[in-house]
Design a protein around this motif. Structure first.
Motif, PDB file in Angstrom:
ATOM      1  N   LEU A 119       0.865  -1.006  -0.212  1.00 18.22           N
ATOM      2  CA  LEU A 119      -0.068   0.026   0.060  1.00 18.22           C
ATOM      3  C   LEU A 119       0.802   1.202   0.067  1.00 18.22           C
ATOM      4  CD1 LEU A 119      -2.982  -0.873   2.426  1.00 18.22           C
ATOM      5  CD2 LEU A 119      -2.964  -0.800   0.017  1.00 18.22           C
ATOM      6  N   GLN A 120       1.983   1.175   0.800  1.00 22.77           N
ATOM      7  CA  GLN A 120       2.943   2.337   0.691  1.00 22.77           C
ATOM      8  C   GLN A 120       3.472   2.498  -0.518  1.00 22.77           C
ATOM      9  OE1 GLN A 120       3.153   3.791   3.682  1.00 22.77           O
ATOM     10  NE2 GLN A 120       4.338   5.613   2.662  1.00 22.77           N
ATOM     11  N   LYS A 121       3.846   1.524  -1.472  1.00 25.38           N
ATOM     12  CA  LYS A 121       4.289   1.952  -2.832  1.00 25.38           C
ATOM     13  C   LYS A 121       3.221   2.615  -3.674  1.00 25.38           C
ATOM     14  CE  LYS A 121       7.544  -1.891  -3.240  1.00 25.38           C
ATOM     15  NZ  LYS A 121       7.820  -3.012  -3.908  1.00 25.38           N
ATOM     16  N   GLN A 122       1.967   2.065  -3.369  1.00 24.46           N
ATOM     17  CA  GLN A 122       0.832   2.876  -4.354  1.00 24.46           C
ATOM     18  C   GLN A 122       0.550   4.045  -3.854  1.00 24.46           C
ATOM     19  OE1 GLN A 122      -2.766   0.422  -4.217  1.00 24.46           O
ATOM     20  NE2 GLN A 122      -1.671  -1.559  -4.337  1.00 24.46           N
ATOM     21  N   LEU A 123       0.667   4.209  -2.512  1.00 23.55           N
ATOM     22  CA  LEU A 123       0.502   5.584  -2.104  1.00 23.55           C
ATOM     23  C   LEU A 123       1.530   6.668  -2.617  1.00 23.55           C
ATOM     24  CD1 LEU A 123      -0.983   7.396  -0.116  1.00 23.55           C
ATOM     25  CD2 LEU A 123       0.565   6.933   1.877  1.00 23.55           C
ATOM     26  N   GLU A 124       2.755   6.055  -2.442  1.00 21.77           N
ATOM     27  CA  GLU A 124       4.083   6.841  -3.304  1.00 21.77           C
ATOM     28  C   GLU A 124       3.722   7.347  -4.667  1.00 21.77           C
ATOM     29  OE1 GLU A 124       7.558   5.326  -2.333  1.00 21.77           O
ATOM     30  OE2 GLU A 124       7.424   5.162  -0.171  1.00 21.77           O
ATOM     31  N   GLN A 125       3.224   6.342  -5.378  1.00 27.16           N
ATOM     32  CA  GLN A 125       3.024   6.665  -6.695  1.00 27.16           C
ATOM     33  C   GLN A 125       1.930   7.467  -7.052  1.00 27.16           C
ATOM     34  OE1 GLN A 125       4.701   5.532  -9.469  1.00 27.16           O
ATOM     35  NE2 GLN A 125       3.111   6.781 -10.774  1.00 27.16           N
ATOM     36  N   LEU A 126       0.525   7.409  -6.331  1.00 24.30           N
ATOM     37  CA  LEU A 126      -0.404   8.275  -6.260  1.00 24.30           C
ATOM     38  C   LEU A 126      -0.133   9.623  -5.941  1.00 24.30           C
ATOM     39  CD1 LEU A 126      -3.302   5.760  -4.915  1.00 24.30           C
ATOM     40  CD2 LEU A 126      -3.092   6.845  -7.158  1.00 24.30           C
ATOM     41  N   ARG A 127       0.766   9.741  -4.770  1.00 24.93           N
ATOM     42  CA  ARG A 127       1.093  10.928  -4.266  1.00 24.93           C
ATOM     43  C   ARG A 127       1.864  11.698  -5.411  1.00 24.93           C
ATOM     44  NH1 ARG A 127       2.806   9.785   2.037  1.00 24.93           N
ATOM     45  NH2 ARG A 127       0.648   9.882   2.710  1.00 24.93           N
ATOM     46  N   LYS A 128       3.132  11.013  -6.147  1.00 26.81           N
ATOM     47  CA  LYS A 128       3.525  11.616  -7.194  1.00 26.81           C
ATOM     48  C   LYS A 128       2.620  12.142  -8.457  1.00 26.81           C
ATOM     49  CE  LYS A 128       7.298  10.616 -10.334  1.00 26.81           C
ATOM     50  NZ  LYS A 128       6.515  11.271 -11.800  1.00 26.81           N
ATOM     51  N   GLU A 129       1.738  11.023  -8.830  1.00 30.01           N
ATOM     52  CA  GLU A 129       0.679  11.573  -9.714  1.00 30.01           C
ATOM     53  C   GLU A 129      -0.172  12.917  -9.346  1.00 30.01           C
ATOM     54  OE1 GLU A 129      -3.221   9.640 -12.074  1.00 30.01           O
ATOM     55  OE2 GLU A 129      -1.856   8.357 -10.825  1.00 30.01           O
ATOM     56  N   SER A 130      -0.641  12.913  -8.066  1.00 38.62           N
ATOM     57  CA  SER A 130      -1.190  14.038  -7.496  1.00 38.62           C
ATOM     58  C   SER A 130      -0.369  15.463  -7.545  1.00 38.62           C
ATOM     59  CB  SER A 130      -1.636  13.715  -6.154  1.00 38.62           C
ATOM     60  OG  SER A 130      -2.221  14.897  -5.683  1.00 38.62           O
ATOM     61  N   ALA A 131       0.848  15.063  -7.238  1.00 40.51           N
ATOM     62  CA  ALA A 131       1.815  16.465  -7.388  1.00 40.51           C
ATOM     63  C   ALA A 131       1.963  16.840  -8.694  1.00 40.51           C
ATOM     64  CB  ALA A 131       3.204  15.802  -6.805  1.00 40.51           C
TER      65      ALA A 131
END
Length: 763
Positions: A119-131
């Protein structure tokens, strides 16, 4: 770290503050002392705006600037894009975060729980996409804002120009925008010709309402009939027994005709007196027949009719309206028509005048017959208007008169409509000149892009929140708050309970807490703030922490608990920088001792080096005109040197007694200082709670006149139930001087040992 506040303009009581050199720079630990209503909370709102990245709604026109330790600048002009990491505790935080009056729940604090690697990996990817999405969103937002600002400034400028040119009292940007929206589909039809524009401009600016004008009634000049009659007279043949001598001598003939009437029934000549021949009168009767007499009568009648027509023309001409009776935009047309009409009337007079010679000749030569057509045509060859042309000009003038009268009858509506046409012309011209519609289409396209990006951002952020909900444990946040509550109140009577939906519910002894005291609210708010500094969103070591007045006048018992939390949690090793302001002298002295004794130790230094790491300030309130103006100054040495507020208050009164004509600001604070000093002294002398301030004053002031004078000044000028930046009660300098001198006199007389000890402490 924050190095200094370079300036603050129009932010509450800070009207035009500029940081000067004698203030020194902010350091690791900064302590600000000020009395209530001096501007502590206002100053904290300056810092708070950099946390929220929004200018405070009550001070939208304020400007301010901070200089950071690396030399960079953050200011109010670009506050949304600044990156200063700062957390502020003040009254706004309490009301906004905890919402005591409107809700029975508190926003939860999340502490990071056990990690889930996937989940942490998904979260980091999504945060990058959000940024990335937010970066694109910000680029488009900035582009739209720049274009919108240009359009906004241009519209404001054009609205001001229209307001001035058209003399509009309340025309502004909003009205221009409304006008654009109302005509944008048909704006090309609103453009006026230069002539129509000037015409409408005259109408719209004309405040002179004219009188109604009578329409013209054209008289019947009957020129053709006159011509026909005169022609008939001149061509008429007279039958008589002509006396040759009279026929050959027209003057003699006319003389005899008149004389004949004078000699009826006479037998002698009235001129020479001789006897008249017997057959003379018969001969004359046969010469001057009825036909001849009728001819003369007809000639005289025609001449009279011509004279009457002259007068008719003159009366008609004299009664024409004056050009100034018309509205300005009709005057030129009327003058042109009037000139044309005058020319036609002169022509008619010329035509009439051309008939007179023929009549006169017929009168002189009654027995001759002629045809005047040739002579008359020659006399009027250049001035022969037809009567229909005259009627046409009169109708045109009456048309102008009708327009004039219609405007008078509908004066305000005509002006209003003219002004509306002018407005629409200007608006249409603006749309064309500025290429407004194309620019707005560009804005709409960017807005569509922003909407699309925002939709994507919301979708990604909602997914992030869902994953975070699995990674975070709200119960840990509640546990941390409860630990502080237990330490603070030395009991478990107040606790946070986490609901299934994640809400924090405050309970007292197992039940939802109601009617919290102000002290409890202040304490819980501060604990909540401290706990938030430990949450997942705060890197405390890179954070500037600002605390405004954590001790209110209603929670004096919690001073040491608040002090203990600050001492344990906030220091130069745990956070980047600390700024604390307070009005409470006891709390101030605790923080002052902490900053002098403990802060240097974090850097391996002793008390003597505290000034390298600690700064002290004082907020000074002064009067300018009818406004309170605050400024930041170095902490007075008395406050730094004295641990007792009581001694400090005495030192201020002593300074005032020594120099009562000093700064005007003393007049504003002396009643409050005197009141606080007397309350401290009298409560020590008489700790009874059954007697109030006025009753205890008899200890020091046995005389009624003295007691009531002191009470009046210390009560009237030290209390203000409604704080208002436009209200300032300033006592007279003589009155303040009299009261303070009286306090010192009575204190020395009644308690000389105590008075002398106070003097020793301040010298």
């Amino acid at each position: 770290m924050i190095k200094k506040i370079k300036y603050i303009k129009d932010f509450g009581v800070f009207k035009d503050f500029i940081w000067n050199a004698n203030l020194g720079e902010f350091k690791n630990f900064n302590l600000i002392y000020a009395w209530n209503y001096s501007g502590k909370t206002t100053l904290s709102r300056v810092f708070r705006s950099f946390e929220t990245r929004k200018i405070h709604e009550d001070f939208s026109t304020a400007q301010y600037e901070l200089e950071l330790s690396d030399g960079s600048i953050v200011d109010s002009n670009n506050i949304a894009n600044q990156s200063l990491n700062i957390r502020v505790f003040n009254t706004d935080f309490v009301s906004r975060q905890l919402k005591w009056e409107t809700s029975d729940s508190i926003e939860p604090i999340f502490i990071l729980g056990e990690e889930n690697i996937e989940l942490q990996k998904q979260l980091e990817q999504l945060r990058k996409e959000s940024a990335d999405l937010n970066r694109d969103y910000q680029v488009n937002l900035n582009q739209r804002n720049e274009k919108s600002e240009i359009i906004d400034k241009t519209i404001r400028s054009r609205a001001q120009a229209m307001k001035k040119e058209l003399q509009l009292l309340d025309y502004n940007k909003t009205k221009l925008e409304n006008g654009i929206n109302s005509i944008k589909d048909t704006y090309m039809t609103q453009i006026l010709t230069d002539a129509n524009y000037q015409n409408d401009l005259q109408i719209s600016l004309d405040n002179n309402k004219k009188e109604l004008i009578q329409e013209l009634l054209l008289p019947d000049f009957r020129i053709d009939l006159l011509y026909s009659n005169v022609n008939e007279i001149i061509r008429r043949k007279v039958i008589s027994n002509v006396i040759k001598k009279l026929e050959e001598n027209p003057k003699l003939n006319d003389w005899v005709r008149v004389g004949k009437e004078l000699h009826i029934s006479e037998d002698t000549c009235q001129f020479c007196g001789n006897k008249l021949p017997a057959d003379l009168m018969d001969k004359l009767e046969h010469h001057f027949t009825n036909d001849l007499e009728k001819l003369f009568r007809d000639i005289e009648s025609s001449e009279s009719t011509i004279a009457q027509t002259y007068r008719l023309i003159d009366d008609f001409s004299d009664n024409l309206p004056h050009p100034t009776e018309f509205y300005n935009d009709y005057q030129l047309t009327f003058v042109e028509l009037k000139n044309k009409l005058d020319h036609m009337l002169r022509t008619i007079r010329d035509q009439l005048e051309a008939l007179l010679p023929s009549l006169n000749n017929k009168k002189i030569n009654p027995f001759q017959t002629v045809n005047i057509e040739t002579d008359y045509a020659a006399a009027t060859s250049t001035v022969t208007p037809h009567i229909n042309d005259l009627e046409g000009v009169v109708q045109e003038i009456n048309g102008i008169i009708k327009k004039h009268n219609r405007r008078t009858n509908e004066f305000e509506n005509v002006k209003k409509n003219a002004k509306l046409r002018l407005l629409n012309h200007h608006i249409a011209q603006f749309i064309i000149d500025f290429d407004y519609l194309d620019k707005m289409n560009e804005i709409n396209e960017i807005n569509n892009t922003l909407f699309s990006l925002k939709t994507k951002i919301d979708k990604v952020d909602n997914t992030i929140k869902g994953i975070e909900a699995q990674l975070l444990d709200a119960k840990k946040g509640a546990k941390k708050v409860n630990e502080y509550l237990n330490t603070f109140f030395q009991s478990n009577r107040l606790l946070i309970d986490v609901q299934e939906d994640g809400r924090f519910i405050l309970k007292r002894n197992g039940k939802i807490a109601k009617n919290l005291s102000e002290g409890e609210k202040s304490a819980i708010s501060f604990i909540y703030f401290i706990t938030q500094l430990e949450n997942r969103d705060t890197n405390l070591k890179e954070t500037v922490v600002v605390i405004d007045d954590p001790i209110s006048s209603l929670d004096h018992n919690h001073i040491y608990s608040v002090f203990a939390i600050i001492k344990a949690k906030l220091n130069p090793k745990s956070c980047k920088q600390i700024i604390i302001s307070t009005h409470n002298s006891e709390f101030f002295n605790l923080m002052k001792d902490l900053s002098i004794s403990d802060i240097p130790r974090f850097f391996g230094k002793g008390e003597k080096d505290h000034e390298k790491f600690v700064s002290f300030y004082f907020i000074e309130r002064k009067l300018s005109g009818d406004e309170i103006i605050s400024t930041i100054v170095p902490l007075p040495q008395e406050l730094k040197n004295y641990k007792s507020e009581y001694v400090f208050l005495f030192s201020i009164l002593k300074k005032f007694v020594s120099d009562p004509s000093s700064e005007i600001s003393y007049r504003a604070i002396i009643p409050n200082v005197a009141r606080r000093f007397l309350e401290a002294y009298l409560n020590f002398r008489n700790p009874s709670s059954k007697q109030g301030f006025i009753q205890k004053m008899s200890i020091l002031f046995p005389e009624d006149t003295d007691r009531f004078l002191v009470y009046k000044v210390t009560n009237e000028y030290s209390h203000n139930d409604q704080v208002n930046n436009r209200t300032f009660y300033l006592p007279e300098i003589e009155e303040c001087n009299q009261v303070v001198a009286l306090i010192f006199k009575c204190l020395e007389e009644k308690d000389k040992l105590h008075f002398d000890a106070l003097l020793d402490n301040i010298t």
